[in-house]
Motif scaffolding. Structure first.
Motif, mmCIF file in Angstrom:
data_model
loop_
_atom_site.group_PDB
_atom_site.id
_atom_site.type_symbol
_atom_site.label_atom_id
_atom_site.label_comp_id
_atom_site.label_asym_id
_atom_site.label_seq_id
_atom_site.Cartn_x
_atom_site.Cartn_y
_atom_site.Cartn_z
ATOM 1 N N ALA A 325 1.022 -1.127 0.037
ATOM 2 C CA ALA A 325 0.094 0.148 0.036
ATOM 3 C C ALA A 325 0.834 1.415 0.046
ATOM 4 N N VAL A 326 1.930 1.264 0.819
ATOM 5 C CA VAL A 326 2.475 2.509 0.884
ATOM 6 C C VAL A 326 3.654 2.715 -0.339
ATOM 7 N N LEU A 327 4.100 1.333 -0.743
ATOM 8 C CA LEU A 327 5.023 1.665 -1.878
ATOM 9 C C LEU A 327 4.353 1.386 -3.258
ATOM 10 N N ALA A 328 3.015 1.610 -3.341
ATOM 11 C CA ALA A 328 2.523 0.801 -4.549
ATOM 12 C C ALA A 328 2.974 1.472 -5.776
ATOM 13 N N GLU A 329 2.787 3.012 -6.002
ATOM 14 C CA GLU A 329 3.289 3.514 -7.044
ATOM 15 C C GLU A 329 4.900 3.504 -7.301
ATOM 16 N N PRO A 330 5.679 3.450 -6.371
ATOM 17 C CA PRO A 330 7.049 3.194 -6.911
ATOM 18 C C PRO A 330 7.290 1.736 -7.355
ATOM 19 N N ILE A 331 6.481 0.727 -6.802
ATOM 20 C CA ILE A 331 6.716 -0.580 -7.178
ATOM 21 C C ILE A 331 6.435 -0.793 -8.645
ATOM 22 N N VAL A 332 5.062 -0.149 -8.883
ATOM 23 C CA VAL A 332 4.639 -0.180 -10.426
ATOM 24 C C VAL A 332 5.277 0.571 -11.251
ATOM 25 N N VAL A 333 5.859 1.722 -10.853
ATOM 26 C CA VAL A 333 6.850 2.390 -11.875
ATOM 27 C C VAL A 333 7.943 1.849 -12.026
ATOM 28 N N THR A 334 8.764 1.164 -11.084
ATOM 29 C CA THR A 334 10.101 0.495 -11.338
ATOM 30 C C THR A 334 9.934 -0.777 -12.056
ATOM 31 N N LEU A 335 8.554 -1.474 -11.720
ATOM 32 C CA LEU A 335 8.337 -2.833 -12.713
ATOM 33 C C LEU A 335 7.938 -2.747 -13.954
ATOM 34 N N PHE A 336 7.026 -1.628 -14.230
ATOM 35 C CA PHE A 336 6.225 -1.870 -15.381
ATOM 36 C C PHE A 336 6.422 -0.413 -16.338
ATOM 37 N N GLN A 337 7.040 0.472 -15.714
ATOM 38 C CA GLN A 337 6.958 1.787 -16.706
ATOM 39 C C GLN A 337 8.227 1.825 -17.532
ATOM 40 N N ARG A 338 7.631 1.312 -18.677
ATOM 41 C CA ARG A 338 8.828 1.370 -19.891
ATOM 42 C C ARG A 338 8.001 0.900 -21.069
ATOM 43 N N PRO A 466 13.608 11.560 -2.868
ATOM 44 C CA PRO A 466 13.013 12.128 -4.039
ATOM 45 C C PRO A 466 12.902 11.015 -5.105
ATOM 46 N N PRO A 467 11.705 10.782 -5.700
ATOM 47 C CA PRO A 467 11.778 9.795 -6.796
ATOM 48 C C PRO A 467 12.931 9.627 -7.676
ATOM 49 N N ALA A 468 13.418 8.639 -8.323
ATOM 50 C CA ALA A 468 14.553 8.391 -9.015
ATOM 51 C C ALA A 468 14.390 8.586 -10.547
ATOM 52 N N GLN A 469 15.249 9.101 -11.070
ATOM 53 C CA GLN A 469 15.239 8.941 -12.610
ATOM 54 C C GLN A 469 16.012 7.837 -13.056
ATOM 55 N N GLY A 470 15.194 7.127 -13.948
ATOM 56 C CA GLY A 470 16.149 6.029 -14.744
ATOM 57 C C GLY A 470 15.665 4.757 -13.889
ATOM 58 N N THR A 471 15.866 3.444 -14.705
ATOM 59 C CA THR A 471 15.559 2.366 -14.053
ATOM 60 C C THR A 471 16.221 1.922 -13.004
ATOM 61 N N LEU A 472 17.763 1.931 -13.173
ATOM 62 C CA LEU A 472 18.435 1.665 -12.158
ATOM 63 C C LEU A 472 18.415 2.426 -10.830
ATOM 64 N N SER A 473 18.328 3.878 -10.877
ATOM 65 C CA SER A 473 18.220 4.624 -9.737
ATOM 66 C C SER A 473 16.893 4.061 -9.064
ATOM 67 N N ARG A 477 16.420 2.725 -5.249
ATOM 68 C CA ARG A 477 15.434 3.684 -4.173
ATOM 69 C C ARG A 477 14.506 2.675 -3.828
ATOM 70 N N LEU A 478 13.724 1.543 -4.576
ATOM 71 C CA LEU A 478 12.863 0.893 -4.232
ATOM 72 C C LEU A 478 13.418 -0.246 -3.246
ATOM 73 N N THR A 479 14.673 -0.816 -3.693
ATOM 74 C CA THR A 479 15.307 -1.706 -2.749
ATOM 75 C C THR A 479 15.579 -1.044 -1.628
ATOM 76 N N GLY A 480 16.331 0.183 -1.408
ATOM 77 C CA GLY A 480 16.590 0.781 -0.250
ATOM 78 C C GLY A 480 15.369 0.947 0.733
ATOM 79 N N LEU A 481 14.083 1.271 0.109
ATOM 80 C CA LEU A 481 12.903 1.395 1.031
ATOM 81 C C LEU A 481 12.642 0.234 1.725
ATOM 82 N N ILE A 482 12.276 -0.774 0.655
ATOM 83 C CA ILE A 482 12.120 -2.196 1.048
ATOM 84 C C ILE A 482 13.082 -2.855 2.264
#
Length: 508
Positions: A325-338, A466-473, A477-482
């Protein structure tokens, strides 16, 4: 091998499968995005995914394994029962698949009434649906041989079968990406053909796992009594299958409610797939490990084991729900946004994921409670509760979608699953099939508090980072938060365990 070891093995193999499933879904999103073809594919895949929930993830074992154990002293009796069950189940599934293919336009009209008849979404869904129903009888074959393997505690290959299925689909999607077939009808058709191939791969692995087992199907000397036994297996499996399929049935209900909103069906599908990771871990262990363990225990010990299984499920599901719930959008952006999946698609999918995450603990507990119900003969009661829960979901989804839109409609999943576990848990407690010690209740409250504290902390970290720019970043970021969340929850859960142990030891 101990119960804990087998549970860990199944969970690890299921986790590997889910990770590959994420890769498959991310690749599908890159090819199709959240558009009319993606909506059509999600609708067409609904029935095969339901078959997988019912048959290929361990739920069938809840009735099949006990039936094999009770088949009789004759060495051939389990083999005859397995053979009769295979013929009966797969024959029924073949008939259902043929009927579904014949009446696919009507099925799509029922499951996605918002698709315009003769439009692109409806036409593609009908074509893909008629191909992918071939997966259904293959799932039945896999279920039979997987149950035979699990009955003799062979859990690794059956648990790896979904991973083989995901690899099959991934290979086809890789070809689509290489050829640049983005958001095309051809891409959707290729994916459903790959899904049928995935079903064949699962069956092959299950057959290998069952090789040499004493209950391998025997067909030459089947009697009427054997088929009566097979009918009994299917009847006994019905509540467990219903509970196993509830998550997908609820998905189908919400899809029907939101199908008039462009892109909502595909976004809901991607969100549901993310929820399937933690839900699948609980369900797979319940079917392959918990039921055989409960069958070997006395009534009192089984009730205590069921209570501990509920606590173990909560220990995993509560933090997973809060984290999603808390990381929903960062998860979706990292996994799917491409590729074809853009930022607007990510916002819609993330919002739906956050709403669906609220249902995770209740849907996970449904798997555990239905397993406990099946081992003590509460088949009819569990079945009625599951059906009532589904009716509640239909009514709530329709009302919420009409009044408030897709996000509110997704909330019907949490509402219906919560009602389900309250009803079924109450019945099990009254019948003496589920028992919680005072330390277990205190631990559950502490785990809920630790999960809430983790959610607050992770939200604060995400706001300051702040939200990262680029897939690796984004991955970093998501790994760090998890990792931050895992450390906080782990420390809180450990503190809860120590505090409860001390309080109980001192009688306070």
């Amino acid at each position: 091998m101990s119960l804990l070891a087998r549970t860990s093995l199944v969970s690890a193999a299921t986790l590997a499968s889910r990770v590959l499933g994420f890769a498959r879904d991310a690749a599908t999103a890159a090819v199709l995005g959240v558009g009319p073809v993606a909506d059509a594919l999600a609708a067409a895949m609904a029935l095969p995914l339901l078959a997988r929930r019912l048959l290929a993830e361990g739920a069938f074992n809840l009735a099949f394994i006990p039936a094999l154990a009770r088949a009789g002293d004759d060495e051939a009796a389990p083999r005859r029962l397995a053979g009769a069950t295979l013929l009966l189940l797969c024959g029924l599934l073949l008939l259902l698949a043929a009927a579904a293919a014949l009446f696919m336009p009507q099925l799509i009209g029922l499951m996605a009434p918002g698709f315009e008849a003769g439009g692109q979404r409806a036409d593609v869904a009908i074509l893909c649906g008629r191909v992918v129903v071939l997966y259904v009888p293959l799932a039945g074959l896999a279920a039979i041989y997987g149950g035979i393997a699990n009955a003799t505690h062979r859990v690794l290959l059956p648990a790896l079968a979904p991973a083989a299925a995901n690899v099959t689909v991934l290979c086809v999607i890789a070809v689509l990406l290489a050829r640049g077939l983005m958001e095309s009808d051809t891409a959707a058709f290729a994916i459903v053909v790959a899904q049928v191939g995935a079903g064949a791969a699962q069956f092959v692995l299950m057959r290998l796992a069952a090789r040499g087992c004493p209950a391998l199907p025997l067909f030459r000397v089947l009697t009427v009594q054997d088929f009566r036994g097979a009918l009994g297996v299917l009847r006994a499996a019905s509540p467990a299958l219903l509970f196993a399929g509830l998550s997908q049935l609820r998905f189908i209900v919400v899809v029907a409610a939101v199908s008039a909103s462009p892109g909502a069906v595909a976004a809901l599908n991607y969100a549901q797939r993310l929820l399937d990771l933690p839900l699948g871990l609980v369900g797979a262990s319940a079917g392959a490990v918990l039921v055989p363990a409960l069958l070997r225990r006395g009534r009192a010990e089984a009730a205590d084991d069921a209570g501990r299984a509920v606590l173990a499920a909560l220990a995993f599901a509560l933090p997973a729900a809060v984290g999603l719930a808390v990381l929903a959008e960062p998860i979706v952006v990292t996994l799917f946004q491409r590729g074809s999946f853009d930022a607007e698609d990510a916002r819609l999918t993330g919002a739906l994921l956050a709403v669906l995450a609220a249902s995770l603990p209740a849907q996970g507990l449904e798997r555990i409670l239905s397993a406990a119900a099946s081992t003590v003969g509460l088949i009819t009661v569990a079945e009625r509760i599951a059906l009532a829960s589904l009716v509640l979901c239909i009514a709530a989804a329709a009302a919420l979608a009409w009044g408030l839109g897709p996000l509110a409609a997704a909330g019907a999943v949490a509402l219906s699953s919560l009602a389900s576990i309250l009803a079924l848990g109450g019945v099990l407690v009254r019948r003496g099939a589920l028992r919680f010690s005072v330390p277990a209740l205190l631990a559950a409250a502490g785990l809920a508090a630790a999960s809430l504290a983790m959610g607050v902390a992770v939200h604060a970290f995400a706001s300051a980072w702040p939200p990262a720019q680029g897939t690796l970043s984004g991955i970093l970021r998501l790994t760090g938060l998890i990792c931050c969340g895992a450390v906080i929850y782990g420390a809180g859960a450990l503190g809860v365990k120590v505090a409860v142990s001390r309080a109980w030891r001192h009688g306070t």
